[in-house]
Write an enzyme that holds these catalytic residues in place. Structure first.
Site, PDB file in Angstrom:
ATOM      1  CG  ASP A  14      37.457  -8.223  16.711  1.00 37.94           C
ATOM      2  OD1 ASP A  14      37.094  -8.218  17.890  1.00 37.94           O
ATOM      3  OD2 ASP A  14      37.813  -9.239  16.095  1.00 37.94           O
TER       4      ASP A  14
HETATM    5  N1  URA Z   1      41.621 -11.994  15.011  1.00 39.20           N
HETATM    6  C1  URA Z   1      40.345 -11.640  15.284  1.00 39.20           C
HETATM    7  O1  URA Z   1      39.421 -12.398  15.023  1.00 39.20           O
HETATM    8  N2  URA Z   1      40.141 -10.440  15.862  1.00 39.20           N
HETATM    9  C2  URA Z   1      41.128  -9.594  16.174  1.00 39.20           C
HETATM   10  O2  URA Z   1      40.880  -8.506  16.694  1.00 39.20           O
HETATM   11  C3  URA Z   1      42.441  -9.979  15.879  1.00 39.20           C
HETATM   12  C4  URA Z   1      42.667 -11.195  15.302  1.00 39.20           C
END
Ligand code: URA
Length: 234
Positions: free
Chosen positions: A102
């Site tokens: 993310d």
């Molecule tokens: N878990 C998350 O909360 N975000 C990520 O980008 C990857 C794993």
């Protein structure tokens, strides 16, 4: 594949533009001899304006994604493709992320233009371990280790429990988490489920392949033996 299509697929230009490059004698062999459409060639021998070609198709790249970049080709935010050579977005097939991170997560992101490799690495069935380091807003509780390992933790809005995950406590607010799934915002939601909050999240490895000391924003192509190890890891 014919030279013109090969070069166009690497993102150097449209077929019309690559035709012009050939006519302008900008495409040559390593020894300086001119290449024409229809000539046989090997990737490593081709030069355009005296420079070797970009990495050949069937590549796996690793990128150290900084916070603030989005794993998408279209978004109002900054895109991971800004961190790669501009030509890479014009390649066919495109080099796409294997899974996602993310926007607010940094660390190891793998990318490939090979659909089969993408599927094999990201398939939930492969259960490749992904390791994250997190900074927490509140002190981690010793109980969380058991809860994460239980295989019964439910995330808000989901209908099946998470698989067992490994939680290692580095210190009160710093942890290392190993998960084998890739659910949406999984790690952040795992800590939300135990009443904590992730302040920063960083992925350090996928299937045993480590980010290592690659600088934030930098990328490199994986060597064939690294790809083979990644594919054989479970
Ligand atoms: N878990 C998350 O909360 N975000 C990520 O980008 C990857 C794993």
């Amino acid at each position: 594949m014919k030279l013109l299509k090969y070069i166009a697929n690497l993102g150097y230009g449209s077929r019309r533009e690559v035709t012009a490059m050939l006519q302008q004698r900008r495409v040559r062999r390593r020894d300086g001899s001119i290449l024409r459409e229809g000539d046989g060639f090997s990737h490593d021998d081709v030069r355009i304006d005296d420079a070797p070609l970009d990495v050949a198709q069937g590549v796996v790249l690793m990128l150290h994604k900084p916070v603030g970049f989005v794993c998408s080709t279209t978004d109002a935010s900054r895109l991971i493709y800004e961190l790669l050579p501009g030509r890479f977005t014009a390649r066919s097939p495109i080099i796409a992320p294997i899974g996602r991170l993310d926007r607010d997560t940094s660390g190891l992101l793998l990318l490939t233009d090979d659909g089969q490799v993408n599927h094999r690495v990201s398939s939930p069935k492969a259960r490749r371990p992904k390791v994250y380091e997190a900074t927490l807003a509140s002190d981690v509780r010793a109980d969380d280790v058991k809860i994460f390992a239980s295989g019964t933790l439910m995330l808000d809005g989901e209908s099946s429990a998470l698989e067992a995950a490994i939680l290692e406590i580095v210190d009160a607010r710093h942890v290392r988490v190993t998960v084998t799934e890739g659910r949406y915002h999984q790690v952040r939601r795992m800590f939300a489920a135990v009443g904590n909050h992730v302040e920063s999240l960083h992925r350090t490895s996928i299937g045993g392949h480590q980010l290592g000391d690659l600088a934030a924003g930098a990328w490199r192509a994986l060597e064939p033996d690294e790809v083979a190890r990644l594919l054989s890891s479970v």
